[in-house]
Design an enzyme around this catalytic site. Sequence first.
Site, mmCIF file in Angstrom:
data_model
loop_
_atom_site.group_PDB
_atom_site.id
_atom_site.type_symbol
_atom_site.label_atom_id
_atom_site.label_comp_id
_atom_site.label_asym_id
_atom_site.label_seq_id
_atom_site.Cartn_x
_atom_site.Cartn_y
_atom_site.Cartn_z
ATOM 1 N N TYR A 259 -45.741 -10.990 -43.502
ATOM 2 C CA TYR A 259 -46.531 -9.752 -43.553
ATOM 3 C C TYR A 259 -47.997 -10.160 -43.667
ATOM 4 O O TYR A 259 -48.344 -11.005 -44.504
ATOM 5 C CB TYR A 259 -46.202 -8.937 -44.802
ATOM 6 C CG TYR A 259 -44.910 -8.159 -44.848
ATOM 7 C CD1 TYR A 259 -44.220 -7.748 -43.722
ATOM 8 C CD2 TYR A 259 -44.389 -7.788 -46.085
ATOM 9 C CE1 TYR A 259 -43.052 -7.010 -43.818
ATOM 10 C CE2 TYR A 259 -43.217 -7.047 -46.200
ATOM 11 C CZ TYR A 259 -42.554 -6.667 -45.059
ATOM 12 O OH TYR A 259 -41.392 -5.933 -45.165
ATOM 13 N N GLU A 269 -46.202 -7.202 -39.183
ATOM 14 C CA GLU A 269 -45.211 -8.235 -39.475
ATOM 15 C C GLU A 269 -44.936 -9.031 -38.207
ATOM 16 O O GLU A 269 -44.812 -8.453 -37.121
ATOM 17 C CB GLU A 269 -43.912 -7.567 -39.960
ATOM 18 C CG GLU A 269 -42.753 -8.529 -40.182
ATOM 19 C CD GLU A 269 -41.491 -7.845 -40.722
ATOM 20 O OE1 GLU A 269 -41.119 -6.771 -40.209
ATOM 21 O OE2 GLU A 269 -40.882 -8.392 -41.669
#
Length: 311
Positions: A259, A269
């Site tokens: 992330y 992500e």
Amino acid sequence: MAMTGVLRPGHAQLRVLDLEKSITFYRDILGLVETGRDDRGRVYFKCWDERDHSSLILSPSDSAGIDFIGFKVLDAATLDQLERDVRAFGIATERVPAGDLLETGERVRFRLPSGHLFELYAEKTKVGNGLPSVNPPPWSMDADRGMAPIRFDHCLLYGPNVQANKDLFLKVLGFHLVERILGPTEAGEPEIGIFLSCSHKTHDIAFVEYEEPGKLHHLSFRMPTWERVLRAGDIMGMNRVPIDIGPTRHGVTRGETIYAWDPSGNRFETFAGGYEPYPDGDPITWTFEGFPHGLDYPQGKLHESFMTVVT
Ligand code: M3P
Ligand code: FE
């Protein structure tokens, strides 16, 4: 598995603060392909291996976050039927005319109980992935610029009324529940997180219960391998892209992940792995106590930012 009804996440319109900086980030660092600009200042991108015109639309704004998310459905008849079904469920819908988004047909738009604007559409111009359809090589030069994800994979959205969203997605839109996270109450109910699939993927969309409606946790981009997730991490380091979590593996979905934040503070992500569920499988449950490993399996850590930082 027969794929009918709702097919896949098609596009997301993301609000960005500094358009030029964002274009450079999404084109050169994340490594998407720019496919158009419109007279409202929006810039269109796709991942190199996607065939349809666009999957990410950047919209200049003074606040970060997501404007809407759109899923592609099989055909126009499916779109009409789902429009009727959503209305019968008690949610008002509107039609956004063809061409409002470049190279995209009419969209059926409605607001989810969680406050997010959600769209269905059947038509988007096929521009191809830059490879021939006869005897193609396995990748093109676009696959080697920046992190170069292969597709827009899923999103995780935060908002209220996760149970009502679950009803809508399971009973009306034809999704199946793949994994769920239980809340901290004695009984372990209700679910505070749901991972929903309209395909063979672990999730096409996910929701986490949150007070404020309409929030974005992350847009996820599919990497072909774990090696490519690590390489994406190297590219983040080289370009000083701020990382939130990872590289690591989620227990939830078994996905390999990083992330990180784009220049506007929208989380994205880079994601690989996972497994391939069928719709007749029973959902996997994460208890509230087990959830730290669900988020970050090796470390078993409930990263503070996961619960608190959204746009
Ligand atoms: C993902 C993913 C949680 C895990 C999230 C998983 C909520 O973002 O792509 O698999 O623990
Ligand atoms: Fe994700």
